[in-house]
Design a protein around this motif. Structure first.
Motif, PDB file in Angstrom:
ATOM      1  N   MET A   1      -5.982  12.453 -11.102  1.00  0.00           N
ATOM      2  CA  MET A   1      -5.046  11.963  -9.780  1.00  0.00           C
ATOM      3  C   MET A   1      -3.396  12.389 -10.904  1.00  0.00           C
ATOM      4  N   ASN A   2      -2.635  13.065  -9.957  1.00  0.00           N
ATOM      5  CA  ASN A   2      -1.577  12.658 -10.056  1.00  0.00           C
ATOM      6  C   ASN A   2      -0.719  11.249 -10.086  1.00  0.00           C
ATOM      7  N   LYS A   3      -0.138  10.708 -10.722  1.00  0.00           N
ATOM      8  CA  LYS A   3       0.778   9.734 -10.392  1.00  0.00           C
ATOM      9  C   LYS A   3       1.959   9.300 -11.098  1.00  0.00           C
ATOM     10  N   VAL A   4       3.291   8.848  -9.293  1.00  0.00           N
ATOM     11  CA  VAL A   4       4.598   8.664 -10.084  1.00  0.00           C
ATOM     12  C   VAL A   4       4.950   7.205  -9.618  1.00  0.00           C
ATOM     13  N   LYS A   5       5.743   6.544 -10.517  1.00  0.00           N
ATOM     14  CA  LYS A   5       6.277   5.182 -10.451  1.00  0.00           C
ATOM     15  C   LYS A   5       7.706   5.773  -9.446  1.00  0.00           C
ATOM     16  N   VAL A   6       7.684   4.551  -8.361  1.00  0.00           N
ATOM     17  CA  VAL A   6       8.926   4.013  -7.702  1.00  0.00           C
ATOM     18  C   VAL A   6       9.704   3.199  -7.425  1.00  0.00           C
ATOM     19  N   LYS A   7      10.535   2.980  -7.020  1.00  0.00           N
ATOM     20  CA  LYS A   7      11.296   1.319  -7.451  1.00  0.00           C
ATOM     21  C   LYS A   7      12.172   1.832  -6.167  1.00  0.00           C
ATOM     22  N   CYS A   8      12.391   0.116  -5.379  1.00  0.00           N
ATOM     23  CA  CYS A   8      12.822  -0.185  -4.455  1.00  0.00           C
ATOM     24  C   CYS A   8      13.107  -1.682  -4.860  1.00  0.00           C
ATOM     25  N   GLY A   9      14.421  -1.733  -4.962  1.00  0.00           N
ATOM     26  CA  GLY A   9      14.924  -3.275  -5.414  1.00  0.00           C
ATOM     27  C   GLY A   9      14.569  -3.058  -6.744  1.00  0.00           C
TER      28      GLY A   9
END
Length: 51
Positions: A1-9
């Motif tokens: 599985m390819n994971k991506v880090k995302v951010k909101c605040g």
């Protein structure tokens, strides 16, 4: 599985690339992995210190 880090605040999440589309629409930003830049930063700082 390819994971991506995302951010909101102050919230960060690891999500799959399939869900990335929906997080972008909602305004989340992608956190890029900068391992190569960190390595270069260390070598550059060593050169600066020794000079």
């Amino acid at each position: 599985m390819n994971k991506v880090k995302v951010k909101c605040g102050a919230i960060t999440k690891d999500i799959s690339k399939g869900a990335l589309k929906w997080y972008k629409i909602a305004g989340w930003k992608i956190i890029e992995d900068n391992k190569k830049e960190k390595e270069n930063d260390k070598t550059n700082s060593k050169k600066t210190i020794t000079t």
